[in-house]
Design a protein around this motif. Structure first.
Motif, mmCIF file in Angstrom:
data_model
loop_
_atom_site.group_PDB
_atom_site.id
_atom_site.type_symbol
_atom_site.label_atom_id
_atom_site.label_comp_id
_atom_site.label_asym_id
_atom_site.label_seq_id
_atom_site.Cartn_x
_atom_site.Cartn_y
_atom_site.Cartn_z
ATOM 1 N N GLN A 50 10.352 -19.865 22.482
ATOM 2 C CA GLN A 50 10.513 -21.284 22.369
ATOM 3 C C GLN A 50 9.109 -21.414 21.644
ATOM 4 N N ASN B 101 8.920 -25.437 19.924
ATOM 5 C CA ASN B 101 9.249 -27.215 20.442
ATOM 6 C C ASN B 101 10.166 -27.258 20.853
ATOM 7 N N SER C 235 15.781 -29.995 16.061
ATOM 8 C CA SER C 235 15.226 -29.338 15.643
ATOM 9 C C SER C 235 14.575 -28.562 16.756
ATOM 10 N N THR D 183 15.013 -20.770 13.352
ATOM 11 C CA THR D 183 15.080 -22.174 14.013
ATOM 12 C C THR D 183 16.448 -22.553 13.485
ATOM 13 N N SER E 74 12.843 -24.307 17.469
ATOM 14 C CA SER E 74 11.797 -22.803 16.810
ATOM 15 C C SER E 74 11.783 -22.027 17.773
ATOM 16 N N TRP E 75 11.270 -20.943 17.586
ATOM 17 C CA TRP E 75 11.703 -19.944 18.347
ATOM 18 C C TRP E 75 10.085 -18.786 17.525
#
Length: 251
Positions: free
Chosen positions: A134, A136, A153, A161, A155-156
């Motif tokens: 991850q 964020n 949101s 996302t 993201s990775w």
């Protein structure tokens, strides 16, 4: 025309990449056949989660094949959502055979637990935590299931996302994969939304929209999957190399 463009893109990719690692996503296993045909003699089987190397430069005869994923709305055969792909040549345990590409994915499989009367699948959150990094937000926030009417949101790595908007009366979820095929999206949906635990009719006359999942195939780049209580729908949209999976649900 769309089919021709898709095939051209597929052939272009195999000239650029020699070999790729794929996972078998068929719970019952994927037959390895002596010839590129569903009638070919069975030489063996890939088990669920097994990896196999696809040597694209070794492919010679790309024979199209389709397999039903989800029956479409009543009296409309074109609405059926299908896996579409090719018979791919593989070498496994010193045997050469063919497998249907529709049940292969570059993405790792979900962990499942087989019981006598059902198959239990791990949650999407566990799947993401296990396979990807991850990039964020606090992990604790991702692991929570708070309904506070806020859009978030996450993201990775690998260009994945998630954008969710959870409200008390419903939810909207968007999952974006930067590099995914339409078949890979269907496989992902089957496990993420637990379609593997649902018994759906294969006879169109037995389909009831308020009781069963049913599909609406729009094109080779777009489809809609509708489901009963709580009423909602899942859409798949292919944009270039990216796939957008959107869930709309109500309570």
């Amino acid at each position: 025309m769309q089919r021709i463009v898709f095939l051209f893109h597929f052939l272009f990719l195999i000239t650029a990449v020699k070999a790729e690692e794929y996972y078998c996503w068929s719970i019952s296993g994927l037959n390895i056949r002596e010839t590129p045909s569903p009638e070919g003699n069975i030489l063996g089987k890939l088990v669920y989660g097994q990896k196999v190397d696809i040597d694209w430069n070794a492919q010679v005869d790309y024979k199209d094949y389709e397999d039903l994923f989800l029956i479409g709305i009543k009296e409309d055969n074109s609405a059926d959502v299908k896996f579409t792909g090719w018979w791919l040549k593989i070498e496994l345990d010193e045997k050469i055979g063919y497998v249907f590409s529709g049940y292969l994915s570059r993405y790792p499989t979900f962990q499942i637990e087989k019981r006598t009367d059902q198959i239990l699948c791990e949650s999407f959150k566990k799947y993401m935590n296990r396979n990807y990094i991850q990039l964020n937000y606090d992990k604790a926030l991702w692991d929570s299931s708070i309904f506070d009417n806020k859009i978030r949101s996450f993201s990775w790595d690998h260009g994945i996302t998630v954008i969710n908007d959870h409200k008390e009366k419903g939810a909207t979820l968007n999952i974006i994969f930067a590099d995914m095929t339409f078949n890979e999206a269907l496989l992902f949906i089957k496990f993420y939304f637990r379609l593997l635990e649902i018994n759906n009719p294969v006879d169109r006359a037995e389909l009831y929209s308020d009781q069963h999942y049913y599909g609406l195939s729009v094109s080779y780049e777009s489809c809609e999957i509708n489901f009963p209580a709580p009423e909602g729908r899942i859409t798949i949209l292919k944009l270039g190399q990216s796939i957008v999976i959107t869930y709309h649900g109500s309570c």
